[in-house]
Design an enzyme around this catalytic site. Structure first.
Site, mmCIF file in Angstrom:
data_model
loop_
_atom_site.group_PDB
_atom_site.id
_atom_site.type_symbol
_atom_site.label_atom_id
_atom_site.label_comp_id
_atom_site.label_asym_id
_atom_site.label_seq_id
_atom_site.Cartn_x
_atom_site.Cartn_y
_atom_site.Cartn_z
ATOM 1 N N ASP A 49 -115.844 51.138 62.650
ATOM 2 C CA ASP A 49 -117.226 50.717 62.881
ATOM 3 C C ASP A 49 -118.045 50.680 61.594
ATOM 4 O OD1 ASP A 49 -117.135 53.510 62.639
ATOM 5 O OD2 ASP A 49 -117.477 53.822 64.765
ATOM 6 N N ASN A 52 -120.505 63.539 73.158
ATOM 7 C CA ASN A 52 -120.694 62.951 74.489
ATOM 8 C C ASN A 52 -119.460 62.160 74.949
ATOM 9 O OD1 ASN A 52 -120.752 60.728 72.849
ATOM 10 N ND2 ASN A 52 -122.756 59.990 73.503
ATOM 11 N N HIS A 73 -117.929 59.757 73.113
ATOM 12 C CA HIS A 73 -117.783 58.398 72.595
ATOM 13 C C HIS A 73 -116.605 58.302 71.633
ATOM 14 C CE1 HIS A 73 -120.699 59.099 68.967
ATOM 15 N NE2 HIS A 73 -119.457 59.246 68.574
ATOM 16 N N GLU A 110 -120.237 54.060 73.689
ATOM 17 C CA GLU A 110 -121.008 55.174 74.244
ATOM 18 C C GLU A 110 -120.871 55.231 75.772
ATOM 19 O OE1 GLU A 110 -122.289 57.304 72.300
ATOM 20 O OE2 GLU A 110 -123.395 56.428 70.629
HETATM 21 C C1 F6R Z 1 -116.889 57.287 63.154
HETATM 22 C C2 F6R Z 1 -116.906 57.104 64.609
HETATM 23 C C3 F6R Z 1 -117.412 58.163 65.530
HETATM 24 C C4 F6R Z 1 -117.027 59.586 65.106
HETATM 25 C C5 F6R Z 1 -117.626 60.609 66.067
HETATM 26 C C6 F6R Z 1 -117.394 62.022 65.591
HETATM 27 O O1 F6R Z 1 -116.379 56.154 62.500
HETATM 28 O O2 F6R Z 1 -116.530 56.073 65.067
HETATM 29 O O3 F6R Z 1 -116.953 57.913 66.832
HETATM 30 O O4 F6R Z 1 -115.639 59.705 65.074
HETATM 31 O O5 F6R Z 1 -118.997 60.397 66.207
HETATM 32 O O6 F6R Z 1 -118.133 62.238 64.430
HETATM 33 P P1 F6R Z 1 -117.932 63.553 63.543
HETATM 34 O O7 F6R Z 1 -116.549 63.511 63.033
HETATM 35 O O8 F6R Z 1 -118.951 63.433 62.435
HETATM 36 O O9 F6R Z 1 -118.182 64.702 64.453
#
Ligand code: F6R
Length: 248
Positions: free
Chosen positions: A74, A143, A145, A150
């Site tokens: 992303d 959550n 995702h 989401e």
């Molecule tokens: C990042 C992404 C997100 C993260 C998720 C966890 O490219 O796509 O889905 O993997 O938000 O984030 P962290 O690792 O910062 O807890």
């Protein structure tokens, strides 16, 4: 623990360091077995230790990414690649600039693309025409995702522009000076894009992920918990540390 017939493989490590090392060994093994692998890569706090170990393997053990290609999950909508808070810069600083992955093999969604739909289509097509993703590495949101898919009434299958959930904006504030600065939208691979990967490695570390990990253990698939879709994939490794495993 997972029941009989469950496809997900669960590995619980003592801590973040051990989780990162185990993940790095899996990625290194993939690249050694198939040097021209297509890797799906995440940003965030979770993969930072993994990237450090891969850099170490590259510098000390000659692990080479010279034939490897990467596809990042992303990118924030509205941020150009040179923006200091873009995911591209994050990857450059934490991984790309330290290894021999050729620039032309790095695939990224363009957060400032004029035609978003066209950009998502281009990215989706590039993955397909490159032969698909061999190993997709994922973090998980508190959550549930995955990428920026989401929780909600529906999920999108293909790469698309997504609205960040309020809790995701809060969680990602750690990378910005204030909550206001966190972009509200992002371009992200869709759940279908992710599920087409041959193998998936999902990592989770720390107490803040323990609820999401507990939910992931439930044997049901729901758009209200996007990571649950991983249950339909035949080759998923769930690599988590003790704190994230706290509630299972
Ligand atoms: C990042 C992404 C997100 C993260 C998720 C966890 O490219 O796509 O889905 O993997 O938000 O984030 P962290 O690792 O910062 O807890």
């Amino acid at each position: 623990m997972l029941g009989k017939g469950d496809k997900m493989r669960l590995i619980i490590t003592d801590d973040f360091q051990e989780m990162s090392l185990r993940a790095a060994r899996i990625v290194a093994g993939q690249v050694e077995l198939k040097p021209d692998s297509n890797l799906g890569l995440p940003t965030g706090s979770t993969p930072l230790g993994l990237y450090d170990y891969l850099i170490k393997f590259h510098k000390e053990e000659n692990l080479s990414f010279a034939k490897t290609s990467s596809f990042n999950l992303d990118e924030y909508y509205g941020l150009g690649q040179n923006h200091p808070k873009s995911f591209y810069q994050f990857m450059k600083e934490n991984f790309f600039q330290e290894v021999d992955l050729p620039q032309e093999n790095i695939n990224f969604l363009q957060g400032r693309a004029e035609d978003v739909e066209k950009e998502c289509y281009r990215f989706e097509n590039k993955i397909a025409s490159s032969g698909g993703i061999d190993l997709m590495i994922l973090g998980i949101g508190r959550n549930g995702h995955i990428g920026f898919n989401e929780p909600g009434e529906e999920l999108k299958s293909h790469t698309h522009l997504a609205d960040l959930a309020p809790e995701t904006i809060k969680a990602n504030q750690k990378f910005f000076d204030s909550e206001e600065e966190v972009p509200r939208q992002a371009l992200t691979m869709g759940m279908g894009t992710i599920l087409k990967s041959r193998q998936i490695l999902l990592m989770a570390s720390g107490k803040s992920k323990s609820w999401a990990v507990k939910e992931l253990m439930k044997k049901r698939v729901t758009t209200e918990f996007p990571a649950s879709f991983l249950r339909v994939h035949p080759r998923v490794i769930l690599l988590i540390d003790q704190e994230a495993a706290d509630r299972i």
